[in-house]
Design a protein around this motif. Structure first.
Motif, PDB file in Angstrom:
ATOM      1  N   ARG A  68       0.844  -1.209   0.000  1.00 22.79           N
ATOM      2  CA  ARG A  68       0.000   0.000   0.000  1.00 22.79           C
ATOM      3  C   ARG A  68       0.875   1.253   0.000  1.00 22.79           C
ATOM      4  N   GLU A 120       2.454   6.280  -6.930  1.00 27.57           N
ATOM      5  CA  GLU A 120       1.372   7.124  -7.468  1.00 27.57           C
ATOM      6  C   GLU A 120       1.755   8.595  -7.405  1.00 27.57           C
ATOM      7  N   GLU A 125      -6.901   2.116  -8.812  1.00 22.18           N
ATOM      8  CA  GLU A 125      -7.389   1.984  -7.435  1.00 22.18           C
ATOM      9  C   GLU A 125      -7.762   0.547  -7.134  1.00 22.18           C
ATOM     10  N   ARG A 127     -10.657   8.713 -10.807  1.00 16.68           N
ATOM     11  CA  ARG A 127     -10.815   7.287 -10.507  1.00 16.68           C
ATOM     12  C   ARG A 127     -11.077   6.518 -11.799  1.00 16.68           C
ATOM     13  N   TYR A 160      -7.872  -4.870  -8.223  1.00 17.71           N
ATOM     14  CA  TYR A 160      -7.192  -3.609  -8.537  1.00 17.71           C
ATOM     15  C   TYR A 160      -7.512  -3.271  -9.991  1.00 17.71           C
ATOM     16  N   GLN A 217       3.111  -0.919 -11.562  1.00 15.23           N
ATOM     17  CA  GLN A 217       1.905  -1.263 -10.798  1.00 15.23           C
ATOM     18  C   GLN A 217       1.755  -2.783 -10.704  1.00 15.23           C
TER      19      GLN A 217
END
Length: 189
Positions: A4, A11, A33, A56, A81, A111
């Protein structure tokens, strides 16, 4: 560092990216996200207008359909995710250009490396061509598992394609059922 925190740090760095001209024409970077320890990751092409406005992924009409698909597949959105190949909205919702995909590819790869999903669902042709094979064709290759870097990858139609052509809903449901079998039932591919 936990996933996290690592994802949040990355990010923040991506939000400063100016590697291609897309950043100049969008409101904000839409990084992605979800659960940073997700076993399932979904990858689309790029943010649309609503995604750019809210920051988002998949929150517009296609995102609402994707949410219904996830619920039907017993994949709660907070458990997965969701990201895109490019993090900034292309003008007029056009497909990202090859140089834009190349510039952003490093971010998607990072990612995936941080999240380390077992399964990736490619939503549409661009994600499929980016993650599986540049010569892939979604109409030919959807529903066929690919294996890359120890991960299973399932290409399927983008939810926006289903909004334009509801006949594509059945093939997508068949693809999701294949993912469910591996994800929920530990079926072997």
């Amino acid at each position: 560092m936990n996933r996290r925190a690592e994802l949040a740090e990355y990010e923040a760095m991506v939000k400063e990216c100016r590697a291609c001209p897309l950043r100049d024409g969008c409101r904000q970077v839409v990084f992605g996200e979800g659960n940073p320890e997700a076993r399932l990751m979904l990858v689309g092409e790029g943010p649309g207008a609503e995604e750019d406005r809210l920051g988002r992924p998949f929150v517009g009409a296609a995102g609402q359909l994707l949410d219904r698909i996830l619920i039907a597949g017993k994949f709660p959105r907070p458990e997965v995710y969701i990201a895109n190949v490019v993090k900034c909205r292309p003008p007029g919702n056009r497909l990202p250009l090859p140089n834009e995909v190349r510039a952003c590819r490093v971010h998607l790869d990072r990612q995936i490396e941080i999240i380390n999903p077992q399964i990736i669902i490619c939503l549409g042709a661009l994600a499929t061509q980016t993650l599986i094979d540049p010569n892939a064709r979604i109409t030919r290759d959807r529903g066929k598992w690919a294996r890359k870097d120890g991960r299973l990858i399932m290409p399927t139609f983008h939810p926006a394609a289903l909004l334009r052509d509801p006949a594509k809903k059945r093939p997508v449901w068949e693809d999701i059922q294949k993912v469910m079998a591996v994800y929920h039932d530990n079926a072997v591919i």
